[in-house]
Design a protein around this motif. Structure first.
Motif, PDB file in Angstrom:
ATOM      1  N   GLY A   1      -7.981  15.473  19.092  1.00 33.20           N
ATOM      2  CA  GLY A   1      -8.605  16.602  19.783  1.00 33.20           C
ATOM      3  C   GLY A   1      -8.065  17.950  19.380  1.00 33.20           C
ATOM      4  O   GLY A   1      -8.515  18.981  19.888  1.00 33.20           O
ATOM      5  N   SER A   2      -7.088  18.000  18.461  1.00 37.38           N
ATOM      6  CA  SER A   2      -6.438  19.268  18.135  1.00 37.38           C
ATOM      7  C   SER A   2      -6.755  19.755  16.732  1.00 37.38           C
ATOM      8  O   SER A   2      -5.962  20.479  16.147  1.00 37.38           O
ATOM      9  CB  SER A   2      -4.924  19.102  18.285  1.00 37.38           C
ATOM     10  OG  SER A   2      -4.452  18.218  17.291  1.00 37.38           O
ATOM     11  N   ARG A   3      -7.856  19.362  16.155  1.00 40.97           N
ATOM     12  CA  ARG A   3      -8.197  19.786  14.800  1.00 40.97           C
ATOM     13  C   ARG A   3      -8.653  21.236  14.821  1.00 40.97           C
ATOM     14  O   ARG A   3      -9.426  21.643  15.687  1.00 40.97           O
ATOM     15  CB  ARG A   3      -9.324  18.909  14.236  1.00 40.97           C
ATOM     16  CG  ARG A   3      -9.049  17.420  14.210  1.00 40.97           C
ATOM     17  CD  ARG A   3      -8.151  17.009  13.093  1.00 40.97           C
ATOM     18  NE  ARG A   3      -8.584  17.488  11.824  1.00 40.97           N
ATOM     19  CZ  ARG A   3      -8.888  16.713  10.797  1.00 40.97           C
ATOM     20  NH1 ARG A   3      -8.844  15.430  10.931  1.00 40.97           N
ATOM     21  NH2 ARG A   3      -9.228  17.236   9.653  1.00 40.97           N
ATOM     22  N   PRO A   4      -8.229  22.063  13.852  1.00 39.94           N
ATOM     23  CA  PRO A   4      -8.579  23.483  13.874  1.00 39.94           C
ATOM     24  C   PRO A   4     -10.020  23.773  13.442  1.00 39.94           C
ATOM     25  O   PRO A   4     -10.623  24.724  13.903  1.00 39.94           O
ATOM     26  CB  PRO A   4      -7.584  24.106  12.891  1.00 39.94           C
ATOM     27  CG  PRO A   4      -7.216  22.998  11.974  1.00 39.94           C
ATOM     28  CD  PRO A   4      -7.274  21.744  12.790  1.00 39.94           C
TER      29      PRO A   4
ATOM     30  N   TRP B   1      -1.248  11.937  13.455  1.00 38.96           N
ATOM     31  CA  TRP B   1      -0.942  13.360  13.349  1.00 38.96           C
ATOM     32  C   TRP B   1      -1.892  14.021  12.385  1.00 38.96           C
ATOM     33  O   TRP B   1      -2.041  13.513  11.289  1.00 38.96           O
ATOM     34  CB  TRP B   1       0.498  13.563  12.881  1.00 38.96           C
ATOM     35  CG  TRP B   1       0.873  15.002  12.863  1.00 38.96           C
ATOM     36  CD1 TRP B   1       0.930  15.802  11.774  1.00 38.96           C
ATOM     37  CD2 TRP B   1       1.209  15.806  13.964  1.00 38.96           C
ATOM     38  NE1 TRP B   1       1.293  17.048  12.104  1.00 38.96           N
ATOM     39  CE2 TRP B   1       1.474  17.083  13.473  1.00 38.96           C
ATOM     40  CE3 TRP B   1       1.307  15.582  15.337  1.00 38.96           C
ATOM     41  CZ2 TRP B   1       1.825  18.133  14.288  1.00 38.96           C
ATOM     42  CZ3 TRP B   1       1.688  16.637  16.123  1.00 38.96           C
ATOM     43  CH2 TRP B   1       1.938  17.886  15.602  1.00 38.96           C
ATOM     44  N   PRO B   2      -2.565  15.069  12.642  1.00 42.91           N
ATOM     45  CA  PRO B   2      -2.698  15.739  13.931  1.00 42.91           C
ATOM     46  C   PRO B   2      -3.555  14.916  14.889  1.00 42.91           C
ATOM     47  O   PRO B   2      -4.371  14.122  14.462  1.00 42.91           O
ATOM     48  CB  PRO B   2      -3.387  17.048  13.586  1.00 42.91           C
ATOM     49  CG  PRO B   2      -4.140  16.765  12.354  1.00 42.91           C
ATOM     50  CD  PRO B   2      -3.349  15.733  11.597  1.00 42.91           C
ATOM     51  N   GLN B   3      -3.355  15.146  16.170  1.00 38.12           N
ATOM     52  CA  GLN B   3      -4.065  14.382  17.181  1.00 38.12           C
ATOM     53  C   GLN B   3      -5.565  14.665  17.094  1.00 38.12           C
ATOM     54  O   GLN B   3      -5.968  15.758  16.693  1.00 38.12           O
ATOM     55  CB  GLN B   3      -3.553  14.741  18.577  1.00 38.12           C
ATOM     56  CG  GLN B   3      -2.207  14.132  18.896  1.00 38.12           C
ATOM     57  CD  GLN B   3      -1.059  14.950  18.345  1.00 38.12           C
ATOM     58  OE1 GLN B   3      -1.235  16.122  18.029  1.00 38.12           O
ATOM     59  NE2 GLN B   3       0.102  14.335  18.210  1.00 38.12           N
TER      60      GLN B   3
END
Length: 179
Positions: free
Chosen positions: A49-52, A45-47
């Motif tokens: 591919g989902s980093r801001p 967590w976070p995955q």
């Protein structure tokens, strides 16, 4: 007495439900063991591919992992470097070092003058002619100065007759023993 805390092997893993739970419970040796498949929302967590944040290019070549491989930074291993000597280089070295000339000591009288070191620029010649000029000037090997021999870790065997094996002196015995 304090309650004993035990790590829950099924806490972060997917559990089968319904028919597949009954099927698994019937076939598995230890039904309490986890399936080994991690829960997607809890693990990593976070995955990835989902980093801001966005990718920023590295400032230097050294900080870029693609342009700075480990084998270039590894100073513990001294990898052998390839050394190439061509035949013209070898022939010029042979010609230059075949004649040993004495160099005079630097003069202490005048500081401004430089002592002259004999330098000769030799023309490029092939290796066979360089060897021919060196051997024609002076003999490389003679009776007092023989070429080097390859050393061997064992003594050369020389045939020596050994005493005969015990046999009847009147019998024909055509065997010779050597040591």
């Amino acid at each position: 007495m304090a309650a004993r805390k035990v790590a829950d092997p099924t806490l972060y893993h997917v559990h089968p439900k319904g028919f597949w739970k009954k099927f698994r419970d019937a076939l598995v040796v230890n039904p309490e063991i986890s399936s080994g498949i991690p829960l997607a929302g809890v693990n990593r967590w976070p995955q990835p591919g989902s980093r801001p944040e966005k990718y920023s290019s590295p400032a230097t070549k050294a900080s870029d992992p693609a342009q700075n491989p480990y084998w270039k930074r590894d100073v513990r291993r001294a990898y052998p470097q390839l050394s190439v000597i061509t035949q013209p280089d070898l022939s010029s070295l042979l010609i230059q070092h075949s004649k040993s000339e004495a160099i005079s000591a630097p003069s202490e009288a005048k500081e401004g003058e430089k002592s002259e070191v004999p330098t000769k620029t030799s023309e490029i010649m092939d290796l066979t002619s360089a060897i021919a000029t060196i051997t024609s000037a002076h003999k490389v090997y003679d009776q007092s100065k023989l070429p080097p021999k390859v050393s061997t870790p064992f003594k050369k065997w020389e045939a020596e007759l050994a005493p005969d094996a015990p046999h009847d002196p009147n019998a024909y015995f055509p065997m010779l023993l050597y040591k």
